[in-house]
Design an enzyme around this catalytic site. Structure first.
Site, PDB file in Angstrom:
ATOM      1  N   PHE A   1     167.563  76.572 -38.769  1.00 38.51           N
ATOM      2  CA  PHE A   1     167.911  76.090 -40.110  1.00 38.51           C
ATOM      3  C   PHE A   1     169.270  75.382 -40.133  1.00 38.51           C
ATOM      4  O   PHE A   1     169.725  74.955 -41.186  1.00 38.51           O
ATOM      5  CB  PHE A   1     167.991  77.269 -41.089  1.00 38.51           C
ATOM      6  CG  PHE A   1     166.687  77.655 -41.746  1.00 38.51           C
ATOM      7  CD1 PHE A   1     166.250  77.002 -42.895  1.00 38.51           C
ATOM      8  CD2 PHE A   1     165.896  78.677 -41.241  1.00 38.51           C
ATOM      9  CE1 PHE A   1     165.068  77.367 -43.524  1.00 38.51           C
ATOM     10  CE2 PHE A   1     164.710  79.048 -41.858  1.00 38.51           C
ATOM     11  CZ  PHE A   1     164.294  78.397 -43.002  1.00 38.51           C
TER      12      PHE A   1
ATOM     13  N   ASN B   1     171.463  90.065 -51.857  1.00 41.36           N
ATOM     14  CA  ASN B   1     170.771  88.831 -51.536  1.00 41.36           C
ATOM     15  C   ASN B   1     169.272  89.099 -51.524  1.00 41.36           C
ATOM     16  O   ASN B   1     168.794  89.984 -50.785  1.00 41.36           O
ATOM     17  CB  ASN B   1     171.170  88.325 -50.148  1.00 41.36           C
ATOM     18  CG  ASN B   1     170.380  87.083 -49.765  1.00 41.36           C
ATOM     19  OD1 ASN B   1     170.601  86.007 -50.318  1.00 41.36           O
ATOM     20  ND2 ASN B   1     169.418  87.221 -48.856  1.00 41.36           N
ATOM     21  N   GLU B   2     168.527  88.368 -52.314  1.00 42.36           N
ATOM     22  CA  GLU B   2     167.062  88.406 -52.312  1.00 42.36           C
ATOM     23  C   GLU B   2     166.478  89.815 -52.253  1.00 42.36           C
ATOM     24  O   GLU B   2     165.651  90.115 -51.395  1.00 42.36           O
ATOM     25  CB  GLU B   2     166.514  87.594 -51.120  1.00 42.36           C
ATOM     26  CG  GLU B   2     166.964  86.151 -51.134  1.00 42.36           C
ATOM     27  CD  GLU B   2     166.328  85.314 -50.019  1.00 42.36           C
ATOM     28  OE1 GLU B   2     165.790  85.894 -49.061  1.00 42.36           O
ATOM     29  OE2 GLU B   2     166.356  84.083 -50.128  1.00 42.36           O
TER      30      GLU B   2
ATOM     31  N   TRP C   1     171.599  76.335 -46.591  1.00 41.66           N
ATOM     32  CA  TRP C   1     171.295  77.323 -45.556  1.00 41.66           C
ATOM     33  C   TRP C   1     170.798  76.547 -44.351  1.00 41.66           C
ATOM     34  O   TRP C   1     169.764  75.929 -44.441  1.00 41.66           O
ATOM     35  CB  TRP C   1     170.229  78.324 -46.020  1.00 41.66           C
ATOM     36  CG  TRP C   1     170.010  79.329 -44.930  1.00 41.66           C
ATOM     37  CD1 TRP C   1     169.141  79.238 -43.877  1.00 41.66           C
ATOM     38  CD2 TRP C   1     170.729  80.556 -44.752  1.00 41.66           C
ATOM     39  NE1 TRP C   1     169.279  80.327 -43.059  1.00 41.66           N
ATOM     40  CE2 TRP C   1     170.256  81.142 -43.576  1.00 41.66           C
ATOM     41  CE3 TRP C   1     171.750  81.205 -45.479  1.00 41.66           C
ATOM     42  CZ2 TRP C   1     170.748  82.360 -43.085  1.00 41.66           C
ATOM     43  CZ3 TRP C   1     172.220  82.403 -44.993  1.00 41.66           C
ATOM     44  CH2 TRP C   1     171.719  82.973 -43.817  1.00 41.66           C
TER      45      TRP C   1
ATOM     46  N   GLU D   1     171.136  79.183 -51.792  1.00 44.75           N
ATOM     47  CA  GLU D   1     170.512  78.762 -50.529  1.00 44.75           C
ATOM     48  C   GLU D   1     169.485  77.677 -50.794  1.00 44.75           C
ATOM     49  O   GLU D   1     168.736  77.740 -51.767  1.00 44.75           O
ATOM     50  CB  GLU D   1     169.772  79.927 -49.831  1.00 44.75           C
ATOM     51  CG  GLU D   1     170.668  80.911 -49.133  1.00 44.75           C
ATOM     52  CD  GLU D   1     169.892  82.040 -48.463  1.00 44.75           C
ATOM     53  OE1 GLU D   1     168.739  81.814 -48.010  1.00 44.75           O
ATOM     54  OE2 GLU D   1     170.440  83.151 -48.384  1.00 44.75           O
TER      55      GLU D   1
ATOM     56  N   ASN E   1     168.068  81.259 -54.636  1.00 44.64           N
ATOM     57  CA  ASN E   1     167.713  80.769 -53.300  1.00 44.64           C
ATOM     58  C   ASN E   1     166.367  80.072 -53.429  1.00 44.64           C
ATOM     59  O   ASN E   1     165.351  80.717 -53.686  1.00 44.64           O
ATOM     60  CB  ASN E   1     167.606  81.927 -52.297  1.00 44.64           C
ATOM     61  CG  ASN E   1     168.960  82.477 -51.905  1.00 44.64           C
ATOM     62  OD1 ASN E   1     169.991  82.023 -52.391  1.00 44.64           O
ATOM     63  ND2 ASN E   1     168.956  83.460 -51.023  1.00 44.64           N
TER      64      ASN E   1
ATOM     65  N   HIS F   1     173.071  91.799 -47.605  1.00 44.45           N
ATOM     66  CA  HIS F   1     172.163  90.721 -47.205  1.00 44.45           C
ATOM     67  C   HIS F   1     171.220  91.301 -46.146  1.00 44.45           C
ATOM     68  O   HIS F   1     171.319  91.004 -44.966  1.00 44.45           O
ATOM     69  CB  HIS F   1     172.960  89.526 -46.666  1.00 44.45           C
ATOM     70  CG  HIS F   1     172.151  88.257 -46.567  1.00 44.45           C
ATOM     71  ND1 HIS F   1     172.541  87.065 -47.149  1.00 44.45           N
ATOM     72  CD2 HIS F   1     170.975  87.994 -45.960  1.00 44.45           C
ATOM     73  CE1 HIS F   1     171.640  86.128 -46.887  1.00 44.45           C
ATOM     74  NE2 HIS F   1     170.682  86.661 -46.166  1.00 44.45           N
TER      75      HIS F   1
ATOM     76  N   ARG G   1     179.645  80.635 -48.218  1.00 46.40           N
ATOM     77  CA  ARG G   1     178.964  81.870 -48.593  1.00 46.40           C
ATOM     78  C   ARG G   1     178.620  82.649 -47.329  1.00 46.40           C
ATOM     79  O   ARG G   1     177.977  82.111 -46.422  1.00 46.40           O
ATOM     80  CB  ARG G   1     177.688  81.544 -49.383  1.00 46.40           C
ATOM     81  CG  ARG G   1     176.857  82.764 -49.682  1.00 46.40           C
ATOM     82  CD  ARG G   1     175.691  82.527 -50.646  1.00 46.40           C
ATOM     83  NE  ARG G   1     174.982  83.781 -50.789  1.00 46.40           N
ATOM     84  CZ  ARG G   1     173.727  83.996 -50.382  1.00 46.40           C
ATOM     85  NH1 ARG G   1     173.005  83.030 -49.880  1.00 46.40           N
ATOM     86  NH2 ARG G   1     173.191  85.187 -50.505  1.00 46.40           N
TER      87      ARG G   1
ATOM     88  N   GLU H   1     166.833  84.362 -37.245  1.00 48.55           N
ATOM     89  CA  GLU H   1     166.061  84.291 -38.483  1.00 48.55           C
ATOM     90  C   GLU H   1     165.109  85.488 -38.611  1.00 48.55           C
ATOM     91  O   GLU H   1     163.898  85.338 -38.646  1.00 48.55           O
ATOM     92  CB  GLU H   1     165.334  82.948 -38.569  1.00 48.55           C
ATOM     93  CG  GLU H   1     164.583  82.687 -39.868  1.00 48.55           C
ATOM     94  CD  GLU H   1     165.410  82.822 -41.141  1.00 48.55           C
ATOM     95  OE1 GLU H   1     166.564  82.360 -41.163  1.00 48.55           O
ATOM     96  OE2 GLU H   1     164.897  83.403 -42.106  1.00 48.55           O
ATOM     97  N   TRP H   2     165.682  86.696 -38.680  1.00 48.33           N
ATOM     98  CA  TRP H   2     164.922  87.921 -38.947  1.00 48.33           C
ATOM     99  C   TRP H   2     163.679  88.022 -38.062  1.00 48.33           C
ATOM    100  O   TRP H   2     163.790  87.885 -36.855  1.00 48.33           O
ATOM    101  CB  TRP H   2     164.603  88.017 -40.450  1.00 48.33           C
ATOM    102  CG  TRP H   2     165.824  87.789 -41.301  1.00 48.33           C
ATOM    103  CD1 TRP H   2     166.068  86.708 -42.107  1.00 48.33           C
ATOM    104  CD2 TRP H   2     167.004  88.618 -41.398  1.00 48.33           C
ATOM    105  NE1 TRP H   2     167.309  86.829 -42.703  1.00 48.33           N
ATOM    106  CE2 TRP H   2     167.906  87.981 -42.295  1.00 48.33           C
ATOM    107  CE3 TRP H   2     167.389  89.838 -40.837  1.00 48.33           C
ATOM    108  CZ2 TRP H   2     169.152  88.520 -42.624  1.00 48.33           C
ATOM    109  CZ3 TRP H   2     168.628  90.370 -41.166  1.00 48.33           C
ATOM    110  CH2 TRP H   2     169.477  89.726 -42.045  1.00 48.33           C
TER     111      TRP H   2
ATOM    112  N   TYR I   1     163.592  77.262 -51.836  1.00 46.95           N
ATOM    113  CA  TYR I   1     163.168  76.450 -50.688  1.00 46.95           C
ATOM    114  C   TYR I   1     161.878  75.681 -50.942  1.00 46.95           C
ATOM    115  O   TYR I   1     161.688  74.623 -50.388  1.00 46.95           O
ATOM    116  CB  TYR I   1     162.925  77.347 -49.458  1.00 46.95           C
ATOM    117  CG  TYR I   1     164.172  77.957 -48.862  1.00 46.95           C
ATOM    118  CD1 TYR I   1     164.670  79.175 -49.341  1.00 46.95           C
ATOM    119  CD2 TYR I   1     164.842  77.325 -47.827  1.00 46.95           C
ATOM    120  CE1 TYR I   1     165.812  79.745 -48.783  1.00 46.95           C
ATOM    121  CE2 TYR I   1     165.990  77.896 -47.268  1.00 46.95           C
ATOM    122  CZ  TYR I   1     166.459  79.103 -47.745  1.00 46.95           C
ATOM    123  OH  TYR I   1     167.585  79.650 -47.193  1.00 46.95           O
TER     124      TYR I   1
END
Ligand code: NAG
Ligand code: NAG
Length: 516
Positions: A475, A194-195, A459, A412, A336, A149, A104, A466-467, A338
């Site tokens: 990760f 995405n999200e 993920w 994810e 996604n 994304h 992905r 990571e943003w 977590y």
């Protein structure tokens, strides 16, 4: 009242299940259905780098990280990231070596259309994804492609106010069409967004993602309205999704034979106490997070709870838009997932405004990781993310039940480490192995009980940008040394490979296309 009681009973039953489930049992790939996609995931801005190469336009993230480095924990950016743009062949070798049958990734909109619809298509951008997709398919791996994304051409922000302007819907529809046309002969899985729920919250409630808009009490920004703008942006994203799905179904699906869906960030929420108020608060938190996007897509309108609490801040769909949405539902739902968190009601007794997090404020619930001083699970390097494997079974069941058994892909799931751990700690990531094993065990349990789940993606394959955390968290199944760009498998990479190779991976790959 009767409905509230029934809801309370259902949530109590869910709690009881959490307690009664057996602990992790042997995990075997063969237990998953034939054709099940097992993969790893990345996104364009987080791995590609090459931010100004071969005709790419600036994205919202390029602009944001260059003008607002204080917004990133380590002040860094994705200019180079993992240099995946130049090293994609090496990365595909790594991915292939794990025994996955799917990968992905996302397409950078600004690489394909540097200035959106009004500029030309960047042929070098098309060429990059052409080569990437060809190499993925050549290895017998199914590409699973996300169109948005978190990154979009910066020009969309200046021209339309980003997702706040209705004009962006046509832009997205056009971009999606360029991608279906160029890559749809080989891409059988498309995710429009995405999200979008997490993105709009971070961009327009908290002001932490570009375009960094917000208002009190959620944050301090130059401008914005945290009570209204996230819902306007989401509205435009939903209608953009519907337009792209409509186009795909009308013009491509019959000949290309793929499916199209959307990926939503989904925590699982446990009521903090047994009170009806907290049980309803947990339900409301799910509505504001998950059903915010999925109810319009599947049933044509926002959840009742959102109408009640947001009133005129919630945009309205015209009857034409409602029917466009309902006629173009998603073929699959990407989950996604977590973590799980407790929630407390803030209607019956007000919560401290300063402790409100994200959209939870608009939902009038307070999320907390602790009950009576005891954490819900082991903490991770991601603030507010705890290890609670049972939540995987709960969220998958919830989505299946509400959305008429639409196929679910867990797009994810993964575990973060602090970058400043010792190299030894980073490489011997037993916590990540436990995490993945635990979550997969509960996913397999859900499937055994009848959940319609078709795939699972870790993920991420490599550590990446990571943003707002920059490079402070990792990760990856593979460690990346950002000085040399060397990739090294962590213990978890070996664990995932052993798990995947355990059960005739070649057969799985061969049945894949026959099944889809
Ligand atoms: C829920 O109520 C029962 C008794 O009715 C109690 O034993 C249990 O600890 C309570 N759980 C929570 C989370 O408060
Ligand atoms: C490691 O990094 C995290 C987050 O970046 C920080 O909170 C923590 O204090 C750091 N620990 C050490 C020992 O430097």
């Amino acid at each position: 009242m009767a409905a509230a009681t029934a809801m309370a009973m259902a949530m109590l039953a869910a709690l009881a299940i959490l307690v009664l489930l057996p602990s992790a049992r042997g995990l075997d790939r063969a237990e998953f259905p034939p054709g099940f996609l097992f993969g790893v995931a990345t996104s364009a801005y987080q791995v590609e780098g090459a931010y100004l190469e071969d005709g790419k336009g600036l994205s919202n993230w390029d602009f944001f990280t260059h003008t607002n480095s204080r917004g990133i924990d380590d002040g860094r950016n994705g200019d180079v990231a993992d240099d995946h743009y130049h090293r994609y062949m090496e990365d595909l070798e790594i991915i292939h070596s794990l025994g996955v049958n799917s990968y992905r990734f996302s397409i950078s909109w600004a690489r394909i259309l540097p200035r959106g619809r009004l500029g030309g298509v960047n042929s070098a951008g098309i060429d990059f994804y052409d080569r990437l997709i060809a190499a993925v398919v050549q290895k017998g791996i199914e590409p699973f492609v996300t169109l948005h994304h978190f990154d979009l051409p910066h020009e969309m922000e200046t021209r339309y106010g980003g997702w706040l302007g209705a004009g962006i819907r046509e832009e997205f529809d056009y971009y999606a069409d360029v991608c279906f046309k160029a890559f749809g002969d080989r891409v059988k899985f498309w995710a429009t967004f995405n999200e979008p729920n997490l993105f709009t919250r971070l961009a327009y409630v908290l002001g932490k993602y570009p375009p960094a808009r917000c208002s009190a009490p959620f944050g301090t920004c130059d401008s914005g309205n945290s009570h209204r703008e996230p819902y306007v942006a989401a509205h435009n994203m939903l209608l953009s999704h519907a337009a792209a799905v409509h186009n795909y179904k009308k013009n491509y699906q019959a000949t290309q034979g793929g499916s199209i869906g959307i990926v939503i960030a989904m925590k699982w929420y446990e009521p903090l106490t047994n009170t009806t108020e907290d049980i309803l608060a947990a339900r409301r938190a799910l509505s504001f997070e998950v059903d915010w996007f999925l109810e319009p897509i599947f049933f044509g309108d926002y959840p009742r709870e959102m109408h009640e609490l947001l009133a005129s801040n919630l945009p309205k769909f015209t009857s034409e838009e409602k029917s466009l949405l309902q006629k173009n539902k998603a073929d699959f739902i990407g989950v996604n997932h977590y973590t799980t968190i407790y929630v407390k009601d803030c209607i019956s007794s007000p919560c401290d405004l300063n402790t409100y997090e994200a959209y939870e404020g608009n939902a009038l619930v307070l999320a907390t990781g602790e009950r009576d001083g005891v954490a819900i699970g082991k903490p991770t390097a991601f603030d507010g993310y705890y290890v609670v494997p049972e939540g995987m079974e709960q969220i998958v069941k919830y989505v299946n039940q509400r959305y008429t058994n639409t196929p679910v892909y867990v797009t994810e799931n993964g575990y973060s480490q602090y970058s400043n751990n010792t190299m030894d700690e980073l490489m011997n990531d037993g916590e990540r192995v436990n995490y993945l094993q635990g979550y997969l065990t509960f996913l397999s349990s859900a499937i055994r009980k009848g959940a319609n789940v078709r795939g699972y993606f870790v993920w991420s394959i490599i550590d990446n940008f990571e943003w707002t955390f920059g490079f402070t968290v990792r990760f990856g199944l593979y460690h990346v040394d950002y000085e040399t760009q060397k990739r090294t498998p962590k213990m978890s990479a070996k664990w995932y490979r052993d798990f995947l190779m355990g059960s005739r991976p070649t057969d799985q790959v061969q049945t894949l296309r026959a099944d889809s």
